[in-house]
Design a protein around this motif. Sequence first.
Motif, PDB file in Angstrom:
ATOM      1  N   ARG A  10      50.060  48.806  42.535  1.00  0.00           N
ATOM      2  CA  ARG A  10      50.194  48.249  43.870  1.00  0.00           C
ATOM      3  C   ARG A  10      49.060  47.460  44.139  1.00  0.00           C
ATOM      4  NH1 ARG A  10      54.617  49.608  46.857  1.00  0.00           N
ATOM      5  NH2 ARG A  10      55.941  51.455  45.922  1.00  0.00           N
ATOM      6  N   CYS A  11      49.136  46.414  44.853  1.00  0.00           N
ATOM      7  CA  CYS A  11      48.008  45.585  45.262  1.00  0.00           C
ATOM      8  C   CYS A  11      47.329  46.551  46.181  1.00  0.00           C
ATOM      9  CB  CYS A  11      48.550  44.197  45.945  1.00  0.00           C
ATOM     10  SG  CYS A  11      47.165  43.166  46.522  1.00  0.00           S
ATOM     11  N   LEU A  12      45.763  46.337  45.770  1.00  0.00           N
ATOM     12  CA  LEU A  12      45.016  46.947  47.022  1.00  0.00           C
ATOM     13  C   LEU A  12      45.058  46.377  48.128  1.00  0.00           C
ATOM     14  CD1 LEU A  12      42.063  47.606  44.495  1.00  0.00           C
ATOM     15  CD2 LEU A  12      43.566  49.514  45.359  1.00  0.00           C
ATOM     16  N   GLY A  13      45.433  45.259  48.251  1.00  0.00           N
ATOM     17  CA  GLY A  13      45.354  44.359  49.579  1.00  0.00           C
ATOM     18  C   GLY A  13      46.546  44.650  50.388  1.00  0.00           C
ATOM     19  N   CYS A  14      47.727  44.320  49.745  1.00  0.00           N
ATOM     20  CA  CYS A  14      48.895  44.176  50.563  1.00  0.00           C
ATOM     21  C   CYS A  14      50.075  45.326  50.325  1.00  0.00           C
ATOM     22  CB  CYS A  14      49.637  43.006  50.624  1.00  0.00           C
ATOM     23  SG  CYS A  14      50.044  42.666  48.745  1.00  0.00           S
ATOM     24  N   GLY A  15      49.579  46.075  49.401  1.00  0.00           N
ATOM     25  CA  GLY A  15      50.559  47.172  48.758  1.00  0.00           C
ATOM     26  C   GLY A  15      51.838  46.618  47.738  1.00  0.00           C
ATOM     27  N   PHE A  21      45.582  43.359  41.804  1.00  0.00           N
ATOM     28  CA  PHE A  21      45.105  42.250  42.563  1.00  0.00           C
ATOM     29  C   PHE A  21      46.158  41.210  42.672  1.00  0.00           C
ATOM     30  CE2 PHE A  21      41.461  44.468  40.662  1.00  0.00           C
ATOM     31  CZ  PHE A  21      40.592  44.427  41.791  1.00  0.00           C
ATOM     32  N   CYS A  22      47.031  41.201  43.663  1.00  0.00           N
ATOM     33  CA  CYS A  22      48.162  40.235  43.833  1.00  0.00           C
ATOM     34  C   CYS A  22      47.622  38.633  43.702  1.00  0.00           C
ATOM     35  CB  CYS A  22      49.123  40.598  44.784  1.00  0.00           C
ATOM     36  SG  CYS A  22      49.050  39.931  46.186  1.00  0.00           S
ATOM     37  N   GLN A  23      48.267  37.792  43.308  1.00  0.00           N
ATOM     38  CA  GLN A  23      47.927  36.393  43.068  1.00  0.00           C
ATOM     39  C   GLN A  23      47.508  35.957  44.710  1.00  0.00           C
ATOM     40  OE1 GLN A  23      47.305  34.733  40.622  1.00  0.00           O
ATOM     41  NE2 GLN A  23      48.165  36.427  39.310  1.00  0.00           N
ATOM     42  N   GLU A  24      48.244  36.518  45.690  1.00  0.00           N
ATOM     43  CA  GLU A  24      47.815  36.059  47.115  1.00  0.00           C
ATOM     44  C   GLU A  24      46.372  36.621  47.576  1.00  0.00           C
ATOM     45  OE1 GLU A  24      50.514  36.504  50.890  1.00  0.00           O
ATOM     46  OE2 GLU A  24      51.430  35.525  48.976  1.00  0.00           O
ATOM     47  N   CYS A  25      46.530  38.106  47.294  1.00  0.00           N
ATOM     48  CA  CYS A  25      44.923  38.686  47.798  1.00  0.00           C
ATOM     49  C   CYS A  25      43.875  38.445  47.021  1.00  0.00           C
ATOM     50  CB  CYS A  25      45.062  40.078  47.894  1.00  0.00           C
ATOM     51  SG  CYS A  25      46.740  40.897  48.925  1.00  0.00           S
ATOM     52  N   ARG A  26      44.248  37.872  45.588  1.00  0.00           N
ATOM     53  CA  ARG A  26      42.963  37.331  44.912  1.00  0.00           C
ATOM     54  C   ARG A  26      42.355  36.267  45.681  1.00  0.00           C
ATOM     55  NH1 ARG A  26      44.552  37.279  38.763  1.00  0.00           N
ATOM     56  NH2 ARG A  26      45.302  39.445  38.418  1.00  0.00           N
TER      57      ARG A  26
HETATM   58 ZN    ZN Z   1      48.311  41.622  47.761  1.00  0.00          ZN
END
Ligand code: ZN
Length: 233
Positions: A10-15, A21-26
């Motif tokens: 799960r992305c650490l930023g948005c879950g 690290f999803c593309q967006e939160c990167r």
């Molecule tokens: Zn994310």
Amino acid sequence: MLLDFLFPRRCLGCGRRGEYFCQECRQTIKLIENQVCPVCERPAISGRAHPRCQTRYSLDGLTSIFVYKGIIKEAIGKLKYKFITDLAEELIGLSTKYLPPGFHSEGIPRRGQPQALSTLIPVPLHPRRQRWRGFNQSELLGKRLAEKFNWQVRTDILARHKHTKPQIKLKGEERKKNIRGAFRIKPNCKLFIMNSKLILFDDVWTTGSTLRECSQVLKRAGAKEVWGLTLAR
Ligand SMILES: [Zn+2]
Ligand SMILES: [Zn+2]
């Protein structure tokens, strides 16, 4: 992979499921734009210590990749108490993506270059703490990074023989005192250290007292050049 199914990343930023690290939160990750002198911590070209700051045993330079905040801080924090292999791989993947070639540092050779500095030494933990924790995150991260650059990793050079309080609970001056005399050179490696060029690796640069102390010990033992490398600062 089965494990991905059982324990989805799960992305650490948005879950969001899929990656840590999803593309967006990167996009929120900040790279260090100005490297600093490891002695005075003021901006310095490619992180090389200012000539006026440099002393006999000080670090010759410092390269840090990410700004220590947001999901980078989160990832490093997570890896300190539980070593999640997939997370480490993603973090190192991101790091190597940003190190070369836009990330120039004279102390850190680029991939495929004749390697001037090719031995990475991770900051060791005290054996008691390592046993308790089960791993040394700087060593595990350092090994993965070194693999990507074809550096050798040596964990038989530097030892931590003083059991210190966790630096995280202390302030600048206390940190320095706490860490003083904490490291020593392991037996039978004097010859290797003599005139060597070393990369001293840690996950985060906070006040720098740990890397400075390690540099002292290595240089006293004859190292020619010690360059600090941290994932974040
Ligand atoms: Zn994310
Ligand atoms: Zn300086």
